[in-house]
Design a protein around this motif. Sequence first.
Motif, PDB file in Angstrom:
ATOM      1  N   ARG A  71      -9.539   5.481   3.295  1.00  0.00           N
ATOM      2  CA  ARG A  71      -9.681   4.340   2.643  1.00  0.00           C
ATOM      3  C   ARG A  71      -9.452   4.622   1.062  1.00  0.00           C
ATOM      4  O   ARG A  71      -8.655   4.089   0.547  1.00  0.00           O
ATOM      5  CB  ARG A  71     -10.983   3.416   2.856  1.00  0.00           C
ATOM      6  CG  ARG A  71     -11.008   2.760   4.157  1.00  0.00           C
ATOM      7  CD  ARG A  71     -11.947   1.743   4.126  1.00  0.00           C
ATOM      8  NE  ARG A  71     -13.517   2.558   4.399  1.00  0.00           N
ATOM      9  CZ  ARG A  71     -13.991   2.755   5.655  1.00  0.00           C
ATOM     10  NH1 ARG A  71     -13.183   2.335   6.528  1.00  0.00           N
ATOM     11  NH2 ARG A  71     -15.109   3.521   5.836  1.00  0.00           N
ATOM     12  N   ARG A  74      -5.744   5.459   0.227  1.00  0.00           N
ATOM     13  CA  ARG A  74      -4.994   4.278   0.378  1.00  0.00           C
ATOM     14  C   ARG A  74      -5.145   3.457  -0.885  1.00  0.00           C
ATOM     15  O   ARG A  74      -4.457   2.935  -1.552  1.00  0.00           O
ATOM     16  CB  ARG A  74      -5.037   3.425   1.428  1.00  0.00           C
ATOM     17  CG  ARG A  74      -4.519   4.100   2.979  1.00  0.00           C
ATOM     18  CD  ARG A  74      -4.588   3.047   3.955  1.00  0.00           C
ATOM     19  NE  ARG A  74      -5.981   2.749   4.569  1.00  0.00           N
ATOM     20  CZ  ARG A  74      -6.463   3.865   5.397  1.00  0.00           C
ATOM     21  NH1 ARG A  74      -6.022   4.839   5.686  1.00  0.00           N
ATOM     22  NH2 ARG A  74      -7.896   3.390   5.915  1.00  0.00           N
ATOM     23  N   SER A  75      -6.461   3.468  -1.386  1.00  0.00           N
ATOM     24  CA  SER A  75      -6.673   2.762  -2.619  1.00  0.00           C
ATOM     25  C   SER A  75      -6.160   3.473  -3.894  1.00  0.00           C
ATOM     26  O   SER A  75      -5.425   2.598  -4.566  1.00  0.00           O
ATOM     27  CB  SER A  75      -8.179   3.160  -2.769  1.00  0.00           C
ATOM     28  OG  SER A  75      -8.643   2.593  -4.372  1.00  0.00           O
ATOM     29  N   MET A  77      -3.234   5.045  -3.596  1.00  0.00           N
ATOM     30  CA  MET A  77      -1.902   4.967  -3.303  1.00  0.00           C
ATOM     31  C   MET A  77      -1.395   3.462  -3.905  1.00  0.00           C
ATOM     32  O   MET A  77      -0.441   3.374  -4.736  1.00  0.00           O
ATOM     33  CB  MET A  77      -1.687   4.896  -1.780  1.00  0.00           C
ATOM     34  CG  MET A  77      -1.622   5.988  -1.187  1.00  0.00           C
ATOM     35  SD  MET A  77      -1.246   5.991   0.616  1.00  0.00           S
ATOM     36  CE  MET A  77       0.406   5.326   0.735  1.00  0.00           C
ATOM     37  N   ARG A  78      -2.358   2.401  -3.773  1.00  0.00           N
ATOM     38  CA  ARG A  78      -2.102   1.106  -4.575  1.00  0.00           C
ATOM     39  C   ARG A  78      -2.143   1.116  -6.014  1.00  0.00           C
ATOM     40  O   ARG A  78      -1.401   0.577  -6.715  1.00  0.00           O
ATOM     41  CB  ARG A  78      -2.984   0.182  -3.878  1.00  0.00           C
ATOM     42  CG  ARG A  78      -2.951  -0.319  -2.331  1.00  0.00           C
ATOM     43  CD  ARG A  78      -3.868  -1.141  -2.058  1.00  0.00           C
ATOM     44  NE  ARG A  78      -3.799  -1.552  -0.470  1.00  0.00           N
ATOM     45  CZ  ARG A  78      -4.582  -1.054   0.476  1.00  0.00           C
ATOM     46  NH1 ARG A  78      -5.563  -0.124   0.191  1.00  0.00           N
ATOM     47  NH2 ARG A  78      -4.192  -1.171   1.612  1.00  0.00           N
ATOM     48  N   GLU A 127      -5.982   7.572  10.581  1.00  0.00           N
ATOM     49  CA  GLU A 127      -5.999   7.520   9.356  1.00  0.00           C
ATOM     50  C   GLU A 127      -4.543   7.850   8.527  1.00  0.00           C
ATOM     51  O   GLU A 127      -4.035   7.070   7.759  1.00  0.00           O
ATOM     52  CB  GLU A 127      -6.943   8.103   8.686  1.00  0.00           C
ATOM     53  CG  GLU A 127      -8.492   7.823   9.103  1.00  0.00           C
ATOM     54  CD  GLU A 127      -8.626   6.054   8.575  1.00  0.00           C
ATOM     55  OE1 GLU A 127      -8.203   5.974   7.406  1.00  0.00           O
ATOM     56  OE2 GLU A 127      -9.012   5.304   9.215  1.00  0.00           O
ATOM     57  N   ALA A 130      -2.164   5.152   9.274  1.00  0.00           N
ATOM     58  CA  ALA A 130      -2.351   4.029   8.188  1.00  0.00           C
ATOM     59  C   ALA A 130      -1.793   4.272   6.819  1.00  0.00           C
ATOM     60  O   ALA A 130      -1.233   3.428   6.206  1.00  0.00           O
ATOM     61  CB  ALA A 130      -3.961   3.447   8.326  1.00  0.00           C
ATOM     62  N   ILE A 131      -1.974   5.503   6.489  1.00  0.00           N
ATOM     63  CA  ILE A 131      -1.408   5.760   5.290  1.00  0.00           C
ATOM     64  C   ILE A 131       0.382   5.778   5.267  1.00  0.00           C
ATOM     65  O   ILE A 131       0.703   5.154   4.410  1.00  0.00           O
ATOM     66  CB  ILE A 131      -1.965   7.327   4.898  1.00  0.00           C
ATOM     67  CG1 ILE A 131      -3.281   7.324   4.558  1.00  0.00           C
ATOM     68  CG2 ILE A 131      -0.940   7.852   3.852  1.00  0.00           C
ATOM     69  CD1 ILE A 131      -3.986   8.719   4.542  1.00  0.00           C
ATOM     70  N   LEU A 134       1.131   2.287   4.688  1.00  0.00           N
ATOM     71  CA  LEU A 134       1.120   1.569   3.408  1.00  0.00           C
ATOM     72  C   LEU A 134       1.979   2.269   2.681  1.00  0.00           C
ATOM     73  O   LEU A 134       2.702   1.425   1.491  1.00  0.00           O
ATOM     74  CB  LEU A 134      -0.335   1.984   2.905  1.00  0.00           C
ATOM     75  CG  LEU A 134      -0.524   1.575   1.386  1.00  0.00           C
ATOM     76  CD1 LEU A 134      -0.737  -0.099   1.418  1.00  0.00           C
ATOM     77  CD2 LEU A 134      -2.000   1.834   0.895  1.00  0.00           C
ATOM     78  N   THR A 142       4.782   9.547  -0.212  1.00  0.00           N
ATOM     79  CA  THR A 142       3.247  10.001  -0.184  1.00  0.00           C
ATOM     80  C   THR A 142       3.353  11.382   0.351  1.00  0.00           C
ATOM     81  O   THR A 142       3.614  11.618   1.376  1.00  0.00           O
ATOM     82  CB  THR A 142       2.313   9.112   0.622  1.00  0.00           C
ATOM     83  OG1 THR A 142       2.515   7.764   0.056  1.00  0.00           O
ATOM     84  CG2 THR A 142       0.889   9.320   0.492  1.00  0.00           C
TER      85      THR A 142
END
Length: 338
Positions: A71, A74-75, A77-78, A127, A130-131, A134, A142
């Motif tokens: 998480r 990904r935060s 990454m945003r 995980e 999910a990365i 995203l 990434t």
Amino acid sequence: MTTRKNFKRQVRARAARTGESYTSALRHIRPAPTADAVPDAMTPGSIRLAVAQTPVRHDPRDAEALRDSGREVRSLMREASAQGARIVHFPEGALCFPDKHLMSADGPDAVGPADWDRCRWPVLRSELAAIAALARELRLWTVVPSAHRLTGPNRPHNSLYVVSDRGAVVTRYDERLLSRTKLSYLYTPGISPVTFDVDGVRFGCLLGMEIHYPELFAQYETLDADCVLLSTTGAAPGNTAAQVQGHAAVNGYWVGLSVPAQHSATAPSGIAAPNGDWLARCPADGTPSVAVVDLDDSSEAAAVSVTHARPWRRESRAGVHTGHRVTDPRSQDRTAAF
């Protein structure tokens, strides 16, 4: 696709002939786009890079800790995407950096061969997936470290996954020069350097203790890397930052350093320019964050190193000096008088 390959072949041929970097050669072959056609951060020879620092956890048996790490990745990454980054780079152990005691098959009181069956592999794969999803959603390249599982009983690699803006793993770098503990108990070493290109900019990858091996950085210079991405958990006070700056300046390329947030007080994540100057660094207060920089050959920080120093060093290594040598007894006599 064939046209694109032929074009890149022309650019690389010029770079090999002149000693320029790929991006410098690109400017001489591709017409400059108009300001309306391509945003600044996307013009040939320029790309926006984000390097991250995240909290690193040490127990791959803890499924919830793995999810928390995912998480947080990904935060950031945003956050990198919101700042216009085209590529984001994470520290060694971004999802988990397994503790040698927790993984030891001989028990926590004695370091021994790691029992990798203790790792929650399904959670780790979830995980990472999910990365990747995203990355596709954000159109963001990434670079994220993780253990890469091999066929048992072989130990995994300590790796950097390169995920494209389409969410696909396009390559993977496996740490080659491992620490004594990693080699003896935890991982299988990799065998080769890895490069990948994004928008005409070439990146190389290094991991962990490889910061201490200048020959690995020099190898990427010969492979025409414009930037080397180094992920590590080691951050010795003063030493790590100085080495990164030295590698950047000696080789005439950018170096992205990504370290755990826990070590930011001694060596925060950041990007060093080809002249060795720091262009941006994350806060040194332990907070998860990203530092974002435009890598641009035409920038003041890069101009001398990329345009002049790097080509001249290549000429020197190729033997340009041999034509200036002379046959002179006073040259050959090491004990000649003043």
